[in-house]
Design an enzyme around this catalytic site. Structure first.
Site, mmCIF file in Angstrom:
data_model
loop_
_atom_site.group_PDB
_atom_site.id
_atom_site.type_symbol
_atom_site.label_atom_id
_atom_site.label_comp_id
_atom_site.label_asym_id
_atom_site.label_seq_id
_atom_site.Cartn_x
_atom_site.Cartn_y
_atom_site.Cartn_z
ATOM 1 N N LYS A 66 -59.339 -5.628 -22.356
ATOM 2 C CA LYS A 66 -59.708 -5.098 -23.752
ATOM 3 C C LYS A 66 -60.491 -6.165 -24.212
ATOM 4 O O LYS A 66 -61.418 -6.256 -25.145
ATOM 5 C CB LYS A 66 -58.638 -4.209 -24.508
ATOM 6 C CG LYS A 66 -58.302 -3.210 -24.099
ATOM 7 C CD LYS A 66 -57.583 -2.379 -25.207
ATOM 8 C CE LYS A 66 -55.961 -3.146 -25.217
ATOM 9 N NZ LYS A 66 -55.032 -2.438 -25.758
ATOM 10 N N GLN A 119 -63.498 -27.219 -28.768
ATOM 11 C CA GLN A 119 -63.377 -26.300 -29.488
ATOM 12 C C GLN A 119 -62.350 -26.583 -30.584
ATOM 13 O O GLN A 119 -61.382 -27.456 -30.480
ATOM 14 C CB GLN A 119 -62.981 -24.979 -28.972
ATOM 15 C CG GLN A 119 -61.541 -25.287 -28.520
ATOM 16 C CD GLN A 119 -60.962 -23.898 -27.694
ATOM 17 O OE1 GLN A 119 -62.033 -23.325 -26.755
ATOM 18 N NE2 GLN A 119 -59.920 -23.466 -27.558
ATOM 19 N N HIS A 143 -56.054 -25.365 -17.118
ATOM 20 C CA HIS A 143 -56.970 -25.596 -17.810
ATOM 21 C C HIS A 143 -57.427 -27.275 -18.213
ATOM 22 O O HIS A 143 -58.211 -27.880 -17.913
ATOM 23 C CB HIS A 143 -56.714 -24.978 -19.279
ATOM 24 C CG HIS A 143 -56.678 -23.744 -19.464
ATOM 25 N ND1 HIS A 143 -57.348 -22.604 -18.513
ATOM 26 C CD2 HIS A 143 -56.113 -22.582 -20.220
ATOM 27 C CE1 HIS A 143 -57.071 -21.408 -18.611
ATOM 28 N NE2 HIS A 143 -56.191 -21.356 -19.679
ATOM 29 N N ALA A 180 -57.401 -1.869 -16.658
ATOM 30 C CA ALA A 180 -58.257 -1.527 -17.643
ATOM 31 C C ALA A 180 -57.821 -1.240 -19.178
ATOM 32 O O ALA A 180 -58.687 -1.555 -20.192
ATOM 33 C CB ALA A 180 -59.223 -0.235 -17.324
ATOM 34 N N TYR A 224 -51.571 -8.573 -6.871
ATOM 35 C CA TYR A 224 -52.703 -8.933 -6.332
ATOM 36 C C TYR A 224 -52.837 -8.543 -4.740
ATOM 37 O O TYR A 224 -53.840 -7.971 -4.288
ATOM 38 C CB TYR A 224 -52.936 -10.242 -6.311
ATOM 39 C CG TYR A 224 -53.381 -10.897 -7.582
ATOM 40 C CD1 TYR A 224 -53.634 -10.117 -8.722
ATOM 41 C CD2 TYR A 224 -53.682 -12.436 -7.874
ATOM 42 C CE1 TYR A 224 -53.882 -10.762 -10.188
ATOM 43 C CE2 TYR A 224 -53.559 -13.038 -9.162
ATOM 44 C CZ TYR A 224 -54.112 -12.127 -10.266
ATOM 45 O OH TYR A 224 -54.310 -12.634 -11.326
ATOM 46 N N LYS A 234 -67.133 -43.244 -31.443
ATOM 47 C CA LYS A 234 -66.522 -44.129 -32.581
ATOM 48 C C LYS A 234 -67.071 -45.422 -32.365
ATOM 49 O O LYS A 234 -66.578 -46.036 -30.961
ATOM 50 C CB LYS A 234 -65.058 -43.952 -32.698
ATOM 51 C CG LYS A 234 -64.298 -42.593 -33.064
ATOM 52 C CD LYS A 234 -63.041 -42.851 -33.361
ATOM 53 C CE LYS A 234 -62.538 -41.647 -34.294
ATOM 54 N NZ LYS A 234 -61.240 -41.892 -34.583
HETATM 55 C C1 BG6 Z 1 -54.921 -18.798 -22.027
HETATM 56 C C2 BG6 Z 1 -53.487 -18.858 -22.314
HETATM 57 O O1 BG6 Z 1 -55.054 -18.990 -20.761
HETATM 58 O O2 BG6 Z 1 -55.674 -19.709 -22.809
HETATM 59 C C3 BG6 Z 1 -53.225 -18.701 -23.622
HETATM 60 O O3 BG6 Z 1 -52.687 -18.117 -21.238
HETATM 61 C C4 BG6 Z 1 -54.183 -19.396 -24.461
HETATM 62 O O4 BG6 Z 1 -51.948 -19.134 -24.090
HETATM 63 C C5 BG6 Z 1 -55.635 -19.307 -24.105
HETATM 64 O O5 BG6 Z 1 -53.781 -19.060 -25.935
HETATM 65 C C6 BG6 Z 1 -56.548 -20.412 -24.848
HETATM 66 O O6 BG6 Z 1 -57.869 -20.001 -24.763
HETATM 67 P P1 BG6 Z 1 -58.692 -20.769 -25.678
HETATM 68 O O7 BG6 Z 1 -60.263 -20.133 -24.915
HETATM 69 O O8 BG6 Z 1 -58.644 -19.887 -26.936
HETATM 70 O O9 BG6 Z 1 -58.705 -22.013 -25.738
#
Ligand code: BG6
Length: 484
Positions: free
Chosen positions: A19, A372, A250, A13, A131, A380
């Site tokens: 946070k 973003q 990601h 937490a 975990y 284009k």
């Molecule tokens: C996190 C990474 O998963 O994603 C970070 O550990 C990175 O290093 C972040 O800065 C980026 O997230 P976002 O949402 O700002 O693109």
């Protein structure tokens, strides 16, 4: 909708993730009425011995910016903080968890004076090394016990391991304690508005259906750039590097949504089945299709070892061996301390055959989804230059969210994903076999980097990254276009 008591426990937490992301997301859900105060109780759990009020004081400043906050917001913050209690204890002994269970049960008893379920959500804002023990403690001490039914769910964050083997070990450990429908593996990119839009864009538009394949698309780029380094996180980052931090999770998740076949339906299992197929069709990464970089000054961070060869930048080409994508390079690019902050998907189409305008425009069609900042979708395309001359120029069809959806608040990724965990919707979470297939793609390369066989090229902070990466892009067939 389900009613009855809902308990959210945030483990770890007082850590950064809790946070900065978890508690603010809970606060936003609370403000929008998704966490009704007569049902919800929130617990913070960590090792530090602090009081409820101390935790509340530590969180307050992260919930709203004190400057711009309205009196109503400030009042909401105080009401929300009153829902939070704190229990301290270790992550591997039963005492703390028994205490936690006692407090959750007391609260459930109070809230369930009206009949209802017992719903318990455990959010592990913790390093993966703990975990297994934390899951064991939850299983031993804190499961939902209500005769009226309900559920117990755990939410885990990346990194899920360091490579295929460690990820599988972790999955097996957790899998002994919880069933797959109880485990929510968060990848917060799956909670981003434009990532969620990919399914709709691809499968609800006639435009794209016939074009989305190797006959028409020349190359696809999935890019993540940050204009800051690893400030304050060097120690953590150095153990992982950019591939484990951004690419294996990601960017690969985004690739799945760009490349997958149409799912049978929107059911989570149908979607995830298709994602796994894409991942399993990725060919082994070729050495000559990888460029790694490290920004100058990265090792000045006292928490980073002087001889670190950890990449802070990587460009890697993935090739999908199937009927739709054979021969189309998927160029994944991620870097820290670059010249801009941006995440986007850039789909570049092939040249027009027999193009009669070639001398006047060199533009290729591109379809760009900017995740973003400033969410946008644009195309284009080549049009006639307005005026008396018959010449062609590149222009854009532009759907910028800021203009088109003025006043619409786009929810934070974590907000949306936490709501999904409460609703029991796993569509935007990573399934075990998906995780395994993702690690399988990158593990051989990661091991070679760890063994010092693959070294990063130095680049200047604030630059585009190593020039070799631009060269690789060109070799892969990407043609720089004009315009944006
Ligand atoms: C996190 C990474 O998963 O994603 C970070 O550990 C990175 O290093 C972040 O800065 C980026 O997230 P976002 O949402 O700002 O693109």
């Amino acid at each position: 909708p389900e009613t009855g008591s809902l308990t959210v426990v945030v483990l770890g937490a007082s850590g950064d993730l809790a946070k900065k992301k978890t508690f603010p997301a809970l606060f936003h859900l609370y403000r929008q009425g998704f966490l009704p105060p007569d049902e919800v109780h929130i617990f913070g759990y960590a090792r530090t011995k602090i009081s409820d009020n101390e935790l509340r004081n530590r969180l307050r400043g992260y919930l709203v910016s004190e400057k711009g906050a309205s009196p109503q917001q400030l009042e909401d913050v105080e009401k929300f903080l009153q829902l939070i209690k704190y229990v301290s204890g270790s992550y591997d002994s039963e005492d703390g968890f028994r205490q936690l269970d006692k407090e959750i049960s007391a609260h459930e008893y109070l809230k369930n004076s009206v009949e209802g379920l017992s719903r318990r959500l455990f959010y592990l804002a913790l390093p993966p090394s703990v975990y297994p023990s934390v899951c064991r403690m939850i299983k031993t001490c804190c499961m939902n016990k209500s005769d009226l039914g309900g559920w117990t769910r755990v939410v885990v964050e990346k990194p899920f391991g360091r490579d295929l083997q460690s990820a599988e070990e972790l999955s097996t450990e957790i899998g002994k304690l919880f069933e797959e429908p109880q485990i929510y593996r968060i990848d917060h990119y799956l909670g981003k508005e434009l990532v969620q839009n990919l399914l709709v864009l691809r499968f609800a538009n006639r435009f794209f259906l016939p074009l989305w394949n190797r006959d028409n698309i020349d190359n696809v780029q999935i890019v993540f750039r940050e204009d800051f380094g690893t400030e304050g996180r060097g120690g953590y980052f150095d153990q992982y590097g950019i591939i484990r931090d951004i690419m294996q999770n990601h960017l690969l998740q985004v690739l799945c949504l760009v490349a997958m076949e149409k799912p049978v339906s929107l059911k989570p299992e149908h979607i995830r089945d298709e994602k796994v197929k894409v991942l399993e069709s990725v060919l082994p990464i070729r050495d000559d299709e990888v460029i790694l970089g490290q920004y100058e000054g990265y090792k000045d961070d006292p928490t980073v070892p002087d001889n670190s060869n950890t990449p802070t930048f990587a460009t890697v080409i993935l090739r999908i061996h199937n009927e739709r994508w054979e021969g189309v390079p998927f160029i994944l690019k991620a870097g820290k301390a670059l010249n801009s902050r941006k995440a986007e998907i850039r789909v570049q189409f092939k040249d027009v055959p027999g193009d009669i305008f070639k001398c006047q425009t060199q533009g290729r069609n591109e379809f760009v989804i900017r995740l973003q900042p400033s969410e946008a979708i644009y195309m284009k395309l080549t049009v006639k230059q307005p005026g008396l001359e018959m010449s062609a120029v590149q222009s854009e069809l532009d759907l910028s969210y800021g203009q088109r959806y003025q006043g619409v608040i786009i929810p934070e990724a974590y907000e949306r994903l936490i709501l999904d965990t409460i609703r029991g919707d796993q569509q935007h979470f990573v399934r075990r076999d998906e995780l395994k297939a993702s690690w399988k793609i990158f593990t051989p390369l990661l091991h070679r980097i760890d063994d010092g066989e693959f070294n990063p090229i130095l680049y200047k902070p604030g630059s585009r990254g190593p020039a070799e990466a631009d060269e690789l892009l060109k070799q892969a067939g990407y043609v720089q276009t004009h315009g944006y």
